[in-house]
Design a protein around this motif. Structure first.
Motif, PDB file in Angstrom:
ATOM      1  N   TYR A  14      55.034  -1.212  74.586  1.00 24.17           N
ATOM      2  CA  TYR A  14      55.421  -0.916  75.963  1.00 24.17           C
ATOM      3  C   TYR A  14      55.821  -2.198  76.699  1.00 24.17           C
ATOM      4  O   TYR A  14      56.887  -2.270  77.308  1.00 24.17           O
ATOM      5  CB  TYR A  14      54.283  -0.215  76.703  1.00 24.17           C
ATOM      6  N   GLU A  24      61.427   3.504  81.649  1.00 26.67           N
ATOM      7  CA  GLU A  24      60.130   4.104  81.329  1.00 26.67           C
ATOM      8  C   GLU A  24      60.237   5.287  80.368  1.00 26.67           C
ATOM      9  O   GLU A  24      59.527   5.348  79.360  1.00 26.67           O
ATOM     10  CB  GLU A  24      59.443   4.550  82.627  1.00 26.67           C
ATOM     11  N   SER A  25      61.120   6.233  80.657  1.00 23.40           N
ATOM     12  CA  SER A  25      61.217   7.419  79.787  1.00 23.40           C
ATOM     13  C   SER A  25      61.701   7.043  78.385  1.00 23.40           C
ATOM     14  O   SER A  25      61.255   7.624  77.391  1.00 23.40           O
ATOM     15  CB  SER A  25      62.136   8.469  80.404  1.00 23.40           C
ATOM     16  N   ASP A  26      62.592   6.072  78.286  1.00 22.94           N
ATOM     17  CA  ASP A  26      63.061   5.621  76.978  1.00 22.94           C
ATOM     18  C   ASP A  26      61.939   4.939  76.203  1.00 22.94           C
ATOM     19  O   ASP A  26      61.823   5.100  74.990  1.00 22.94           O
ATOM     20  CB  ASP A  26      64.229   4.644  77.124  1.00 22.94           C
ATOM     21  N   TRP A  28      58.681   5.538  76.352  1.00 22.53           N
ATOM     22  CA  TRP A  28      57.743   6.515  75.802  1.00 22.53           C
ATOM     23  C   TRP A  28      58.366   7.301  74.659  1.00 22.53           C
ATOM     24  O   TRP A  28      57.688   7.648  73.692  1.00 22.53           O
ATOM     25  CB  TRP A  28      57.197   7.424  76.894  1.00 22.53           C
ATOM     26  N   THR A  29      59.670   7.554  74.729  1.00 25.78           N
ATOM     27  CA  THR A  29      60.360   8.219  73.626  1.00 25.78           C
ATOM     28  C   THR A  29      60.313   7.355  72.371  1.00 25.78           C
ATOM     29  O   THR A  29      60.017   7.839  71.271  1.00 25.78           O
ATOM     30  CB  THR A  29      61.824   8.521  74.003  1.00 25.78           C
ATOM     31  N   LEU A  30      60.577   6.058  72.520  1.00 25.32           N
ATOM     32  CA  LEU A  30      60.559   5.146  71.378  1.00 25.32           C
ATOM     33  C   LEU A  30      59.154   4.968  70.808  1.00 25.32           C
ATOM     34  O   LEU A  30      58.973   4.926  69.584  1.00 25.32           O
ATOM     35  CB  LEU A  30      61.149   3.793  71.774  1.00 25.32           C
ATOM     36  N   ASN A  32      56.716   7.164  70.985  1.00 24.57           N
ATOM     37  CA  ASN A  32      56.417   8.425  70.320  1.00 24.57           C
ATOM     38  C   ASN A  32      57.090   8.471  68.947  1.00 24.57           C
ATOM     39  O   ASN A  32      56.463   8.834  67.944  1.00 24.57           O
ATOM     40  CB  ASN A  32      56.870   9.599  71.184  1.00 24.57           C
ATOM     41  N   LEU A  33      58.343   8.074  68.875  1.00 18.37           N
ATOM     42  CA  LEU A  33      59.064   8.049  67.610  1.00 18.37           C
ATOM     43  C   LEU A  33      58.421   7.075  66.626  1.00 18.37           C
ATOM     44  O   LEU A  33      58.287   7.371  65.437  1.00 18.37           O
ATOM     45  CB  LEU A  33      60.521   7.664  67.852  1.00 18.37           C
ATOM     46  N   TYR A  34      57.997   5.936  67.102  1.00 13.76           N
ATOM     47  CA  TYR A  34      57.362   4.922  66.259  1.00 13.76           C
ATOM     48  C   TYR A  34      56.129   5.485  65.554  1.00 13.76           C
ATOM     49  O   TYR A  34      55.947   5.300  64.350  1.00 13.76           O
ATOM     50  CB  TYR A  34      56.990   3.714  67.116  1.00 13.76           C
ATOM     51  N   THR A  36      55.173   8.889  65.388  1.00 17.50           N
ATOM     52  CA  THR A  36      55.383  10.141  64.664  1.00 17.50           C
ATOM     53  C   THR A  36      56.179   9.941  63.377  1.00 17.50           C
ATOM     54  O   THR A  36      56.074  10.751  62.456  1.00 17.50           O
ATOM     55  CB  THR A  36      56.073  11.209  65.542  1.00 17.50           C
TER      56      THR A  36
END
Length: 54
Positions: A14, A24-26, A28-30, A32-34, A36
């Motif tokens: 972060y 911010e939204s990008d 958390w997406t990254l 999460n992808l990292y 998952t």
């Protein structure tokens, strides 16, 4: 992986992404992808005595 490991990695990711200007939204997406995608499993473990950059 302990919850402390997860928290340390997520915080470091972060902070690095914020420093690089991601929104911010990008971020958390990254993050999460990292996790998952199991990408964190491909990171070599630090050797005893090495300092963590985060």
């Amino acid at each position: 992986m302990t919850w402390q490991d997860f928290a340390r990695i997520a915080t470091a990711l972060y902070n690095e992404l914020r420093k690089r200007g991601f929104h911010e939204s990008d971020i958390w997406t990254l993050i999460n992808l990292y996790f998952t995608s199991d990408a964190y499993r491909n990171v070599p473990e630090p050797k005893p005595g090495e300092e963590d950059d985060a």
